[in-house]
Design an enzyme around this catalytic site. Sequence first.
Site, PDB file in Angstrom:
ATOM      1  CG  ASP A  86      20.027  -6.154 -10.110  1.00 30.09           C
ATOM      2  OD1 ASP A  86      20.508  -6.773 -11.067  1.00 30.09           O
ATOM      3  OD2 ASP A  86      20.578  -6.090  -9.000  1.00 30.09           O
TER       4      ASP A  86
ATOM      5  CE  LYS B 182      25.121 -12.506 -11.058  1.00 31.43           C
ATOM      6  NZ  LYS B 182      26.343 -12.886 -10.329  1.00 31.43           N
TER       7      LYS B 182
ATOM      8  CG  PHE C  19      22.727 -10.391  -3.662  1.00 33.50           C
ATOM      9  CD1 PHE C  19      23.363 -10.525  -2.445  1.00 33.50           C
ATOM     10  CD2 PHE C  19      23.493 -10.271  -4.816  1.00 33.50           C
ATOM     11  CE1 PHE C  19      24.762 -10.535  -2.369  1.00 33.50           C
ATOM     12  CE2 PHE C  19      24.884 -10.280  -4.748  1.00 33.50           C
ATOM     13  CZ  PHE C  19      25.514 -10.412  -3.519  1.00 33.50           C
TER      14      PHE C  19
END
Length: 459
Positions: free
Chosen positions: A233, A262, A147
Amino acid sequence: MISFDEAKQATPGKVKEWYKHLNPGLVSLLGLIGFDKVYSRAEGIYVWDREGNRYLDFLGGYGSLNLGHNHPQVIKAIEEVDGLPNILQASLNPFASALAKNLSEITPGNLFNSFFCNSGAEAVEGAIKTARAATGKTWVVAAEHAFHGKTLGALSVTGREKYRKPFAPLVPHCEWVPFGDLVSLESRLKKKDVAAFIVEPIQGEGGIILPPDKYLKGVEEICRKYETLLILDEIQTGLGRTGKMFAAEHWGVKPDIMTLAKSLGGGVMPIGAFIATSEVWEKAYGGINKCLYHTSTFGGNTRACAAAIATLEVINEENLVEQARGKGDYLLNELKKLETKHEMIKEIRGKGLMVGVEFYEPAKGWLNKIGGDMFKKLSHEYLASMVAGQLLDEHKIITAYTLNNPNVIRLEPPLTVTFEQLDWVVKAFDEICEKYSGFLKLTFKTGKSIAAKIFKRSR
């Protein structure tokens, strides 16, 4: 027009009414599983609803709240830049430059040049563009079940068909190989036409999937061998979440490009980033002619960068990396005791305070007999959400399932979580598994509740 004061004081009913201008389907889904609450206050690991009930937040903004809600040091940093230009791109920003320097000091390997944006998906978009510009190649390879976001480019390397199919055709020249499979990766990179391999050190939405021990180092070696850039990532795994500042450090991996977002904004400001080696940066954006190839209006604004600088300070001052490592080991050990005790639990796995609890999906044969399509759908897509619903209703604990593996509940609390709070969550899992002793009781309880809500809405 609804005023600020009206929005601040709105009742849950009003909020739901206004949501028809946002996402009505989401309101319906949240209502069916009991997540349609309106929270009025947040501090640290706790949030409070309008009735004054207090909840433990073990969802943590999908990894965005490493510092918890509204950390005072981050709030103070934002307040202290009040009055400075926040968005003035035709200038030099001391906070953006300081943040870039700090990231070059703490990231693994030779990462040096940063680009600031507003989210993880934007960071992935920028990383992919950078890899193509630096190499002159067009193919990008990703891992199955990965993802990386839901914007067009990020979605093109996200590994679940459910999210890709409605938006096809996506960005061309994107492929997938199995996560953890070095043979498949090398077979694809041998053609030497791949600009980058993008991979999460630990697959988050895939179900908190850890790589085989030698996988990521092998990935790095294969990428070097075939002149493919390695994009790591670290959007969900970075900044202490796994018990290292970055998950790559567990395996000694040095990427060419890394994506962050985030918790970089301290749970207060939206900010994302990708950071590349100076060699990659120069090839992609070096010199006056190429320096404006990739830009962002809001990226690198003063308030967001101030929040990020303060976030890094808090992580160091409060030893949050070490806290995540010790508390994560404790949580995993305590949860693993439940694996053999309860048949509902398939596996407990994770690193640091990034933990997944996977549940068995029941055999489909008897589901067809007792409930047809409704129970099949509940079991396949909403099993973990049913457990999450009970955690919320009965124990005041907020969790959620992972997007690419809906049989897994994620536990990603603030790194400041206490051992007593960890014990409360372990006890809650134990009691829920004991009470429902398998999927059948839980399905009937949740299904009955959902049916009642549907009936109520149809009246």
